[in-house]
Enzyme design. Structure first.
Site, PDB file in Angstrom:
ATOM      1  N   TYR A  51      13.761 -29.704  92.403  1.00 29.19           N
ATOM      2  CA  TYR A  51      12.684 -30.545  92.520  1.00 29.19           C
ATOM      3  C   TYR A  51      11.572 -30.396  91.684  1.00 29.19           C
ATOM      4  CZ  TYR A  51       8.533 -32.884  94.742  1.00 29.19           C
ATOM      5  OH  TYR A  51       7.468 -33.642  95.121  1.00 29.19           O
ATOM      6  N   ASP A  65      -3.838 -31.862  90.708  1.00 30.39           N
ATOM      7  CA  ASP A  65      -2.985 -32.644  91.044  1.00 30.39           C
ATOM      8  C   ASP A  65      -3.628 -33.936  91.381  1.00 30.39           C
ATOM      9  OD1 ASP A  65      -0.739 -33.892  91.429  1.00 30.39           O
ATOM     10  OD2 ASP A  65      -0.426 -33.166  93.645  1.00 30.39           O
ATOM     11  N   ASP A  92       8.900 -35.971  91.204  1.00 33.16           N
ATOM     12  CA  ASP A  92       7.394 -36.499  91.953  1.00 33.16           C
ATOM     13  C   ASP A  92       7.097 -37.625  91.054  1.00 33.16           C
ATOM     14  OD1 ASP A  92       5.189 -36.685  92.812  1.00 33.16           O
ATOM     15  OD2 ASP A  92       4.665 -34.948  92.925  1.00 33.16           O
ATOM     16  N   ASP A  94       4.550 -39.544  91.667  1.00 33.79           N
ATOM     17  CA  ASP A  94       2.968 -39.832  92.076  1.00 33.79           C
ATOM     18  C   ASP A  94       3.030 -41.446  92.575  1.00 33.79           C
ATOM     19  OD1 ASP A  94       2.153 -37.570  91.730  1.00 33.79           O
ATOM     20  OD2 ASP A  94       1.278 -37.677  89.717  1.00 33.79           O
ATOM     21  N   HIS A 119      10.268 -40.073  93.695  1.00 32.58           N
ATOM     22  CA  HIS A 119       9.802 -40.321  94.814  1.00 32.58           C
ATOM     23  C   HIS A 119       8.402 -41.064  94.295  1.00 32.58           C
ATOM     24  CE1 HIS A 119       6.733 -36.929  95.413  1.00 32.58           C
ATOM     25  NE2 HIS A 119       7.507 -36.322  95.615  1.00 32.58           N
ATOM     26  N   GLU A 121       4.614 -42.665  95.963  1.00 24.89           N
ATOM     27  CA  GLU A 121       3.842 -42.600  97.063  1.00 24.89           C
ATOM     28  C   GLU A 121       2.691 -43.493  97.269  1.00 24.89           C
ATOM     29  OE1 GLU A 121       0.457 -39.535  95.608  1.00 24.89           O
ATOM     30  OE2 GLU A 121       2.337 -38.804  95.421  1.00 24.89           O
ATOM     31  N   CYS A 129      -3.151 -34.301  96.652  1.00 27.63           N
ATOM     32  CA  CYS A 129      -1.829 -33.497  97.497  1.00 27.63           C
ATOM     33  C   CYS A 129      -1.941 -33.985  98.764  1.00 27.63           C
ATOM     34  CB  CYS A 129      -2.134 -31.841  97.455  1.00 27.63           C
ATOM     35  SG  CYS A 129      -0.866 -31.162  98.545  1.00 27.63           S
ATOM     36  N   ARG A 162       7.466 -42.593  99.648  1.00 29.17           N
ATOM     37  CA  ARG A 162       6.647 -41.647 100.293  1.00 29.17           C
ATOM     38  C   ARG A 162       5.577 -42.265 101.029  1.00 29.17           C
ATOM     39  NH1 ARG A 162       3.290 -36.400  97.625  1.00 29.17           N
ATOM     40  NH2 ARG A 162       1.315 -37.004  98.770  1.00 29.17           N
ATOM     41  N   GLU A 192       5.190 -37.745 104.605  1.00 28.47           N
ATOM     42  CA  GLU A 192       4.325 -36.387 104.367  1.00 28.47           C
ATOM     43  C   GLU A 192       3.503 -36.059 105.137  1.00 28.47           C
ATOM     44  OE1 GLU A 192       4.121 -34.044 102.636  1.00 28.47           O
ATOM     45  OE2 GLU A 192       3.056 -33.992 100.722  1.00 28.47           O
ATOM     46  N   ASN A 215       8.926 -32.000 103.578  1.00 27.08           N
ATOM     47  CA  ASN A 215       8.382 -31.093 102.690  1.00 27.08           C
ATOM     48  C   ASN A 215       7.551 -29.729 103.214  1.00 27.08           C
ATOM     49  OD1 ASN A 215       6.716 -29.849 100.603  1.00 27.08           O
ATOM     50  ND2 ASN A 215       5.021 -31.765 100.719  1.00 27.08           N
TER      51      ASN A 215
END
Length: 306
Positions: A51, A65, A92, A94, A119, A121, A129, A162, A192, A215
């Site tokens: 990952y 992040d 990721d 985002d 993924h 989101e 985060c 996500r 999440e 996660n």
């Protein structure tokens, strides 16, 4: 062996290999790898997938992040990790770096770089985060449009949607969003920041037949569970996103403090990867054997030197 040998490269795409791993019994364990060296070590430990965390990636660049970096910067990390390990990689993505067309560009770029899954989101930029406060979400149908765009752009890459709704809008909203994202074309769902075993189990019951990702980040809202426990709760994938970076950063900080305190690294040598161990990990001799003009390296005896 070195990635330079074409005959030893996989014959199928990373997306196909990721799907095959999901189809096998058991939970797909995906530890975070923030660079090529970590990727090799993850493979040597026996993992069959990795990952790439946005938080670990940006932190390794000295950045928070917050959705700051670009698609091309992420593609650089994807290439080095895939090249080093040859393993299917979940990335990721985002918020997709924009709207539908940006999401499609991201998917094509990541897939061409070698990613097996990505993924996406449902936060609004600047994103945070998933285990922090102050998150804001896009309307559900706007996110569904992004998921549909991602699916349209994909060849084999697995699309994971996500949702951060559990911590913002509540559990029921998270389930409703997840179902909408599946209808839009998501191959899997990443709920999440769930905070109890009951929430994890109920989410799996409310989305029967949908592959779910858990996660297991440290210092977050989710209690510690093992891969086996997540599997028993109904999950098909689990990530440990920033663990490798946290361990490496802690050791690095202690090294610098020791150099400053002791005037050298002599008290830290026992904690170091030796020169031989480094060369074995990166396959130095295997690379040397590919070019007859390179004399085989002989590792100096005694205390490793730089």
């Amino acid at each position: 062996m070195p990635y330079l040998i074409a005959d030893e490269l996989p014959n199928t795409s990373a997306g196909q290999r990721f799907r095959e791993a999901l189809a096998r019994p058991g939970i797909y364990q995906l530890p975070g790898a923030h660079n090529g060296q970590a990727a090799i070590q993850g493979k040597q430990a026996g993992f069959e997938g990795l990952y790439l965390s946005g938080a670990a990636m940006t932190a390794s660049m000295g950045l928070p992040d917050l959705g700051i970096i670009t698609v091309d910067e992420v593609a650089f990390f994807i290439r080095q990790i895939v090249r080093a390990s040859g393993l299917p990689l979940l990335v990721d993505g985002d918020t997709g770096y924009g709207e539908a067309l940006n999401v499609m560009h991201m998917v094509r770029t990541f897939e061409e770089a070698g990613a097996g899954a990505v993924h996406l989101e449902d936060q609004i930029l600047p994103k945070k985060c998933g285990h922090l406060n102050g998150k804001n979400l896009v309307p559900p149908h706007d996110m569904a449009a992004k998921v549909a765009a991602a699916k349209k752009a994909s060849r084999d890459i697995v699309i994971v949607a996500r949702t951060d709704a559990a911590a913002v809008e509540g559990y029921d909203a998270a389930v409703a969003r997840a179902k909408l994202y599946v209808e839009a074309g998501a191959d899997a769902i990443f709920p999440e920041a769930l905070i109890t075993r009951d929430m994890f189990e109920k989410f799996a019951q409310d989305l029967p037949g949908v592959p779910l990702l858990a996660n297991m980040t440290e210092f977050g809202k989710t209690p510690f569970y093992t891969a086996t426990e997540f599997e028993q709760m109904g999950y098909k994938m689990v990530i440990w996103p920033v663990s490798s970076l946290r361990v490496a950063n802690k050791a690095q900080a202690e090294l610098y403090a020791a150099i400053k305190r002791d005037g050298g690294t002599h008290n830290q040598v026992e904690r170091m990867q030796t020169r031989q161990e480094l060369y074995d990990t990166i396959g130095l001799h295997a690379f040397e054997e590919l070019d007859a003009s390179i004399v085989k390296t002989i590792v100096p005896e005694g205390i490793p030197q730089t």
